[in-house]
Every structure is written in structure tokens, then in C-alpha cells.
Scaffold this motif. Sequence first.
Motif, PDB file in Angstrom:
ATOM      1  N   PHE A  99       0.821  -1.212   0.000  1.00 43.10           N
ATOM      2  CA  PHE A  99       0.000   0.000   0.000  1.00 43.10           C
ATOM      3  C   PHE A  99       0.857   1.264   0.000  1.00 43.10           C
ATOM      4  O   PHE A  99       0.663   2.164  -0.835  1.00 43.10           O
ATOM      5  N   PHE A 100       1.822   1.342   0.920  1.00 45.64           N
ATOM      6  CA  PHE A 100       2.604   2.577   1.050  1.00 45.64           C
ATOM      7  C   PHE A 100       3.596   2.776  -0.093  1.00 45.64           C
ATOM      8  O   PHE A 100       3.787   3.913  -0.555  1.00 45.64           O
ATOM      9  N   THR A 101       4.219   1.702  -0.561  1.00 40.48           N
ATOM     10  CA  THR A 101       5.147   1.858  -1.696  1.00 40.48           C
ATOM     11  C   THR A 101       4.398   2.296  -2.955  1.00 40.48           C
ATOM     12  O   THR A 101       4.859   3.188  -3.685  1.00 40.48           O
ATOM     13  N   ASP A 102       3.232   1.709  -3.187  1.00 39.85           N
ATOM     14  CA  ASP A 102       2.446   2.072  -4.365  1.00 39.85           C
ATOM     15  C   ASP A 102       1.871   3.479  -4.244  1.00 39.85           C
ATOM     16  O   ASP A 102       1.901   4.257  -5.206  1.00 39.85           O
ATOM     17  N   LEU A 103       1.343   3.813  -3.066  1.00 35.95           N
ATOM     18  CA  LEU A 103       0.761   5.147  -2.862  1.00 35.95           C
ATOM     19  C   LEU A 103       1.810   6.238  -3.051  1.00 35.95           C
ATOM     20  O   LEU A 103       1.588   7.214  -3.783  1.00 35.95           O
ATOM     21  N   GLY A 105       4.756   5.959  -4.535  1.00 34.77           N
ATOM     22  CA  GLY A 105       5.304   5.900  -5.881  1.00 34.77           C
ATOM     23  C   GLY A 105       4.411   6.586  -6.898  1.00 34.77           C
ATOM     24  O   GLY A 105       4.882   7.400  -7.710  1.00 34.77           O
ATOM     25  N   VAL A 106       3.115   6.292  -6.860  1.00 33.35           N
ATOM     26  CA  VAL A 106       2.171   6.894  -7.812  1.00 33.35           C
ATOM     27  C   VAL A 106       2.000   8.389  -7.534  1.00 33.35           C
ATOM     28  O   VAL A 106       1.965   9.202  -8.474  1.00 33.35           O
ATOM     29  N   SER A 107       1.928   8.762  -6.262  1.00 31.83           N
ATOM     30  CA  SER A 107       1.771  10.183  -5.899  1.00 31.83           C
ATOM     31  C   SER A 107       2.951  11.016  -6.383  1.00 31.83           C
ATOM     32  O   SER A 107       2.785  12.194  -6.739  1.00 31.83           O
ATOM     33  N   GLU A 108       4.145  10.411  -6.420  1.00 33.79           N
ATOM     34  CA  GLU A 108       5.338  11.110  -6.914  1.00 33.79           C
ATOM     35  C   GLU A 108       5.169  11.545  -8.362  1.00 33.79           C
ATOM     36  O   GLU A 108       5.584  12.641  -8.744  1.00 33.79           O
ATOM     37  N   PHE A 109       4.572  10.680  -9.173  1.00 38.42           N
ATOM     38  CA  PHE A 109       4.374  11.019 -10.585  1.00 38.42           C
ATOM     39  C   PHE A 109       3.461  12.229 -10.733  1.00 38.42           C
ATOM     40  O   PHE A 109       3.722  13.121 -11.546  1.00 38.42           O
ATOM     41  N   PHE A 110       2.389  12.258  -9.943  1.00 37.06           N
ATOM     42  CA  PHE A 110       1.472  13.399 -10.016  1.00 37.06           C
ATOM     43  C   PHE A 110       2.128  14.666  -9.466  1.00 37.06           C
ATOM     44  O   PHE A 110       1.872  15.767  -9.976  1.00 37.06           O
ATOM     45  N   LEU A 111       2.968  14.507  -8.444  1.00 39.50           N
ATOM     46  CA  LEU A 111       3.665  15.675  -7.902  1.00 39.50           C
ATOM     47  C   LEU A 111       4.687  16.215  -8.905  1.00 39.50           C
ATOM     48  O   LEU A 111       4.852  17.432  -9.031  1.00 39.50           O
ATOM     49  N   LEU A 112       5.367  15.335  -9.626  1.00 39.99           N
ATOM     50  CA  LEU A 112       6.296  15.773 -10.681  1.00 39.99           C
ATOM     51  C   LEU A 112       5.553  16.547 -11.766  1.00 39.99           C
ATOM     52  O   LEU A 112       6.074  17.527 -12.308  1.00 39.99           O
ATOM     53  N   VAL A 147      -4.523  12.286  -3.438  1.00 38.04           N
ATOM     54  CA  VAL A 147      -5.839  11.703  -3.741  1.00 38.04           C
ATOM     55  C   VAL A 147      -5.787  10.923  -5.049  1.00 38.04           C
ATOM     56  O   VAL A 147      -6.333   9.815  -5.160  1.00 38.04           O
ATOM     57  N   ALA A 148      -5.111  11.494  -6.060  1.00 35.70           N
ATOM     58  CA  ALA A 148      -4.978  10.818  -7.359  1.00 35.70           C
ATOM     59  C   ALA A 148      -4.212   9.507  -7.195  1.00 35.70           C
ATOM     60  O   ALA A 148      -4.591   8.478  -7.773  1.00 35.70           O
ATOM     61  N   GLY A 149      -3.144   9.538  -6.397  1.00 36.00           N
ATOM     62  CA  GLY A 149      -2.368   8.321  -6.126  1.00 36.00           C
ATOM     63  C   GLY A 149      -3.225   7.256  -5.465  1.00 36.00           C
ATOM     64  O   GLY A 149      -3.165   6.074  -5.829  1.00 36.00           O
ATOM     65  N   LEU A 150      -4.060   7.695  -4.511  1.00 36.44           N
ATOM     66  CA  LEU A 150      -4.943   6.760  -3.801  1.00 36.44           C
ATOM     67  C   LEU A 150      -5.982   6.162  -4.754  1.00 36.44           C
ATOM     68  O   LEU A 150      -6.253   4.957  -4.720  1.00 36.44           O
ATOM     69  N   CYS A 151      -6.557   6.997  -5.607  1.00 40.50           N
ATOM     70  CA  CYS A 151      -7.575   6.526  -6.561  1.00 40.50           C
ATOM     71  C   CYS A 151      -6.987   5.527  -7.561  1.00 40.50           C
ATOM     72  O   CYS A 151      -7.671   4.584  -7.970  1.00 40.50           O
TER      73      CYS A 151
END
Length: 311
Positions: A99-103, A105-112, A147-151
Motif C-alpha cells: 500500500f505505502f510503496t504504491d501510494l 510511488g504513484v503520488s510522486e508522478f502526479f507531484l512531478l 488523492v490521485a495516487g490513492l484513486c
Amino acid sequence: MRNSTITTFILLGLTDDPELQVLIFIFLFLTYTLSITGNLAIIILTFVDPHLKTPMYFFLKNFSFLEISFTSAIIPRYLYSIATGDNVITYNACVIQVFFTDLCGVSEFFLLAAMSYDRYVAICKPLHYVIIMSNSVCRILNICCWVAGLCIIIPPLSLGLNLKFCDSNIIDHFGCDAFPLVKISCSDTRFMEWTVIICAILTLNMTLSCVVLSYAYIIKTIFRFPSVQQRKKAFSTCSSHMIVVSITYGTCIFIYMNPTAKEKVTINKVVSLLIFSISPTLNPFIYTLRNNQVKKAFEDSIKRIALLSTK
């Protein structure tokens, strides 16, 4: 990952060779220490230095926090495994790790992507920068990244929680990851595999499109600048972000878009290790060594600390 018999998993790690394990432990311990130190330094500097209160450093501070969370979700556990020889991880701990690695990791892309938009506004609309990138807008963008990472991770994670494990509980990886878990499951995993790939493609397409569009307009604007000095200054404000984007997207595309990479488990594990160790270590240095404001803030902090210690 539902089942009635298997309550623990065994992580095989990278190698069984004791000498190689010692080298891996030293390498990971050093990179993890440097990563935590570097990213914490950036976070502290952005809090204490008044010159680093701009939107760019607000996003950089949050990016550093994500990097710390991302690498801390898996590297300390692997260091513990190497040091103690205890390769057993509980079912619940495995779920939390995924959960935490994926959250993160994905949130990083949206933050970039949000950071590239910030650079676009700074260079293409400098007169409106303060109004467009206000504190409230920055906070909203940051929340949207989480939120996007979580979705994005909820659909594959929900499917993963229903996986059954009948015989094998041996994960051929140094941490809990989607593909190794799918490999040992006795459920029909085709739908989940496609869901993971679709979510990965969706994340890459959305965020990379934003990054590419932002930099297309940035480059177009920069070439309109009359002086070479102005162009150099504009490029220097984006260069650090562009390097980090290249490293992050390059490694992710290799793992998720290259079919041969999924078959070659060893290559996948090595690339994953680099993502969890090298990238979070390099990013603080990339941003500080190529950024005069951060370097000056760091030097000023060192001087203040030295001054206080002499009193």
C-alpha cells in the motif's frame, strides 16, 4: 490477498551469497542514510529559510517527504532481513508495504506533473505567477496528488486483497510487490494483471502528458528570450526537475512497459532496488548542486550553526 492457511510470506531477497549480502547491506545502508539525510535537509531548509518559501520549494519539500516515505516503506525491512536472516514477513505487513510503496510511488508522478506546471507558470506567465500559484492553490495541488495516487492504487489493491495462496508463500523479491505476489497466487490473476498495467499506463499517460506539454511551452517561451543569459537562467531553473523526471519515468517505463523485464525476475529486482535506493539518494543532490538558492540556504544554515556552537 485472502486465504485461510498462509499467514506469512518468505522474501528471497536478491541473493543467498553471504559475501554479496554484506556488500548489498553496506550499499543500501549508505544510500538509505544519504537519502534520509539529504531529503530531511531539504525539508528543514524550506521550513527555516525565508528565501525558500516559494511554490517551487513547497513542492520540493513535499517531494522530499514522499521520497523518504517511499524508500522507508521497504529498505529498512530488507536491511533487517539481511542483518538477522529473518526473511519472514506477515500477511498484514506485506499488505501495508504494498500500500505505502504504491501510494508514494504513484503520488510522486502526479507531484512531478504539478512541479512541471509550476515551472510552466513561472517561465511562461511570470507576471501572474504569484496570483496563479498562490499558497491555497499549491496546497490543493499537493492534496490532489495524494488523492490521485490513492484513486489509482485502490482498484488493483482491492483485487489483490482477494488473491488466494494455496501452496507457495515464497516471494522472489526483496519486498512485497504486485508481480511476484501474482506469480505465486493460485487465483486467476489475468484481470488483476491487466488492471495493474492499465493503472500504470493511465498514470504515466496523464502525468507525462502534463510534463511534456509544460516543457513544450517552456522551451517555446525560452527561445523567444532576447538574450543568451536569460535563456541560460530559465533553463537552469528547470534542469534539476528535468533530470529527476527522466530518471523516474525511465525506470518505471522499463519495469511496466517492457514485457521482457517481467519475465526476467532478476533484472526486475535489480531495477526495483535502484528505484528504492539510488533515485531517492540522487534527487536531493540533483536539486541542491544545481540550485544556487538551496546551496546558499545550506551554507547560511551551516554558518548559523557554527556561530551558535562557538558561543
